[in-house]
Design an enzyme around this catalytic site. Structure first.
Site, PDB file in Angstrom:
ATOM      1  N   GLY A  15       4.566   1.788  -8.303  1.00 51.92           N
ATOM      2  CA  GLY A  15       3.419   2.117  -7.464  1.00 51.92           C
ATOM      3  C   GLY A  15       3.209   1.042  -6.419  1.00 51.92           C
ATOM      4  O   GLY A  15       4.029   0.126  -6.287  1.00 51.92           O
ATOM      5  N   GLY A  20      -1.857  -1.796 -10.535  1.00 54.24           N
ATOM      6  CA  GLY A  20      -1.985  -2.093 -11.970  1.00 54.24           C
ATOM      7  C   GLY A  20      -0.659  -2.171 -12.706  1.00 54.24           C
ATOM      8  O   GLY A  20      -0.620  -2.058 -13.932  1.00 54.24           O
ATOM      9  N   LYS A  21       0.436  -2.396 -11.973  1.00 57.00           N
ATOM     10  CA  LYS A  21       1.756  -2.475 -12.602  1.00 57.00           C
ATOM     11  C   LYS A  21       1.846  -3.669 -13.549  1.00 57.00           C
ATOM     12  O   LYS A  21       2.291  -3.534 -14.682  1.00 57.00           O
ATOM     13  CB  LYS A  21       2.860  -2.587 -11.535  1.00 57.00           C
ATOM     14  N   SER A  22       1.430  -4.842 -13.067  1.00 54.19           N
ATOM     15  CA  SER A  22       1.511  -6.038 -13.916  1.00 54.19           C
ATOM     16  C   SER A  22       0.603  -5.897 -15.131  1.00 54.19           C
ATOM     17  O   SER A  22       0.991  -6.241 -16.252  1.00 54.19           O
ATOM     18  CB  SER A  22       1.113  -7.289 -13.137  1.00 54.19           C
ATOM     19  N   GLU A  91       8.148  -7.585 -10.929  1.00 51.19           N
ATOM     20  CA  GLU A  91       8.697  -7.654  -9.565  1.00 51.19           C
ATOM     21  C   GLU A  91      10.190  -7.317  -9.566  1.00 51.19           C
ATOM     22  O   GLU A  91      11.006  -7.980  -8.912  1.00 51.19           O
ATOM     23  CB  GLU A  91       8.461  -9.037  -8.938  1.00 51.19           C
ATOM     24  N   GLN A  93      11.828  -5.198  -8.095  1.00 55.66           N
ATOM     25  CA  GLN A  93      12.415  -4.848  -6.791  1.00 55.66           C
ATOM     26  C   GLN A  93      13.055  -6.041  -6.094  1.00 55.66           C
ATOM     27  O   GLN A  93      13.843  -5.870  -5.170  1.00 55.66           O
ATOM     28  CB  GLN A  93      11.346  -4.214  -5.883  1.00 55.66           C
ATOM     29  N   CYS A 147      -7.473   2.924  -2.038  1.00 59.95           N
ATOM     30  CA  CYS A 147      -7.367   2.603  -0.614  1.00 59.95           C
ATOM     31  C   CYS A 147      -8.584   1.793  -0.178  1.00 59.95           C
ATOM     32  O   CYS A 147      -9.723   2.245  -0.357  1.00 59.95           O
ATOM     33  CB  CYS A 147      -7.257   3.892   0.194  1.00 59.95           C
ATOM     34  N   CYS A 150     -10.579   3.928   2.768  1.00 67.62           N
ATOM     35  CA  CYS A 150     -11.320   5.181   2.553  1.00 67.62           C
ATOM     36  C   CYS A 150     -11.671   5.473   1.092  1.00 67.62           C
ATOM     37  O   CYS A 150     -12.407   6.412   0.821  1.00 67.62           O
ATOM     38  CB  CYS A 150     -10.544   6.358   3.132  1.00 67.62           C
ATOM     39  N   CYS A 188      -4.322   6.280   5.742  1.00 64.30           N
ATOM     40  CA  CYS A 188      -4.798   5.020   6.316  1.00 64.30           C
ATOM     41  C   CYS A 188      -3.680   3.991   6.487  1.00 64.30           C
ATOM     42  O   CYS A 188      -3.897   2.934   7.095  1.00 64.30           O
ATOM     43  CB  CYS A 188      -5.909   4.434   5.444  1.00 64.30           C
TER      44      CYS A 188
HETATM   45  P1  ADP Z   1       0.120  -4.765  -9.296  1.00 65.48           P
HETATM   46  O1  ADP Z   1       0.982  -5.479 -10.307  1.00 65.48           O
HETATM   47  O2  ADP Z   1       0.427  -3.289  -9.214  1.00 65.48           O
HETATM   48  O3  ADP Z   1       0.093  -5.417  -7.946  1.00 65.48           O
HETATM   49  P2  ADP Z   1      -2.053  -5.788 -10.866  1.00 65.48           P
HETATM   50  O4  ADP Z   1      -1.836  -5.282 -12.254  1.00 65.48           O
HETATM   51  O5  ADP Z   1      -1.658  -7.210 -10.601  1.00 65.48           O
HETATM   52  O6  ADP Z   1      -1.388  -4.793  -9.821  1.00 65.48           O
HETATM   53  O7  ADP Z   1      -3.597  -5.713 -10.469  1.00 65.48           O
HETATM   54  C1  ADP Z   1      -4.378  -4.558 -10.697  1.00 65.48           C
HETATM   55  C2  ADP Z   1      -5.836  -4.980 -10.540  1.00 65.48           C
HETATM   56  O8  ADP Z   1      -6.084  -5.350  -9.190  1.00 65.48           O
HETATM   57  C3  ADP Z   1      -6.859  -3.918 -10.810  1.00 65.48           C
HETATM   58  O9  ADP Z   1      -7.149  -3.763 -12.189  1.00 65.48           O
HETATM   59  C4  ADP Z   1      -8.076  -4.440 -10.056  1.00 65.48           C
HETATM   60  O10 ADP Z   1      -8.793  -5.347 -10.863  1.00 65.48           O
HETATM   61  C5  ADP Z   1      -7.470  -5.254  -8.920  1.00 65.48           C
HETATM   62  N1  ADP Z   1      -7.588  -4.672  -7.577  1.00 65.48           N
HETATM   63  C6  ADP Z   1      -7.804  -5.382  -6.443  1.00 65.48           C
HETATM   64  N2  ADP Z   1      -7.784  -4.584  -5.355  1.00 65.48           N
HETATM   65  C7  ADP Z   1      -7.571  -3.324  -5.789  1.00 65.48           C
HETATM   66  C8  ADP Z   1      -7.441  -2.040  -5.142  1.00 65.48           C
HETATM   67  N3  ADP Z   1      -7.526  -1.903  -3.809  1.00 65.48           N
HETATM   68  N4  ADP Z   1      -7.210  -0.965  -5.915  1.00 65.48           N
HETATM   69  C9  ADP Z   1      -7.130  -1.092  -7.247  1.00 65.48           C
HETATM   70  N5  ADP Z   1      -7.233  -2.265  -7.920  1.00 65.48           N
HETATM   71  C10 ADP Z   1      -7.452  -3.379  -7.205  1.00 65.48           C
HETATM   72 ZN    ZN Z   2      -7.293   5.796   2.885  1.00 72.11          ZN
END
Ligand code: ADP
Ligand code: ZN
Length: 193
Positions: A15, A20-22, A91, A93, A147, A150, A188
């Site tokens: 995603g 929320g991948k990590s 990570e 990728q 997003c 929006c 967006c």
């Molecule tokens: P990823 O590994 O996919 O980058 P993380 O698991 O590190 O994501 O972080 C997910 C967390 O980021 C969410 O639980 C939330 O607390 C925070 N967060 C900050 N900005 C956003 C956003 N725009 N949409 C959703 N979650 C967000």
């Molecule tokens: Zn949007």
């Protein structure tokens, strides 16, 4: 998921940034620890946003992880471990095409492999080798963030350079520029040409 010792498989968690991948990778690895399984977790050493030796989500959840810069180093650590059950990689990728064969070997040898990685780059193009990893995986989970423009589900990662949406051809590393990333939906998300 059913945990049968000795049967390997690949799980891909994918995603946009902030989807929320990590967090999901950490959750699965912690549950494997609760099941007394032997785990090893890797993160790419490019990404030391919060901690050198841990995978840390944007919400500050974390688990011990070994920072590595290539597949060869992961191989070394894995070969040194006895009775390894689960391999987590954040990570994914960033590791190049060689990671595909590596995780296939791990799964073939009975390991459960859990990968987290971006499916698209800031241009919205497939981020190789994630598409290949998703194809080889038994299980794929694709998450959306929210997003920031929006409030709809965000499938893309917006790159911003010095306050402006990045150009398609902007180099991955811009010396002296302030580079940042946001979660955005299809509507967006902006890529300048
Ligand atoms: P990823 O590994 O996919 O980058 P993380 O698991 O590190 O994501 O972080 C997910 C967390 O980021 C969410 O639980 C939330 O607390 C925070 N967060 C900050 N900005 C956003 C956003 N725009 N949409 C959703 N979650 C967000
Ligand atoms: Zn949007």
């Amino acid at each position: 998921l059913w945990f049968t010792k000795g049967v390997g498989w690949i799980e891909a968690i994918t995603g946009s940034m902030y989807s929320g991948k990590s967090e999901e990778l950490i959750r699965r690895l912690k549950r494997a620890e609760f099941a007394n399984q032997n785990i090893i977790a890797f993160k790419h050493s490019i990404d030391n946003r919060y901690d050198e030796k841990k995978v840390v989500s944007h919400s500050k959840n974390m688990i011990e992880a070994i920072p590595v810069s290539n597949v060869e180093s992961m191989k070394k650590y894995v070969n040194e471990m006895e009775n390894l059950d689960v391999v987590g990689i954040d990570e994914a990728q960033f590791f190049g095409q060689g990671i595909v064969e590596f995780v296939e070997e791990l799964a073939n040898s009975g390991k459960r492999v859990i990968l987290a990685g971006l499916d698209q780059d800031f241009r919205g193009e497939p981020f190789h080798p994630m598409p290949e990893l998703m194809a080889k995986a038994e299980y794929v989970d694709k998450f959306n963030a929210i997003c920031v423009v929006c409030g709809n589900p965000a499938s893309r990662t917006q790159r911003i350079i010095d306050g402006e949406p990045a150009y398609y051809d902007d180099p991955v590393i811009m010396v002296g520029a302030k580079d940042s990333y946001e979660a955005r939906c299809r509507k967006c998300h902006i890529v300048k040409n």
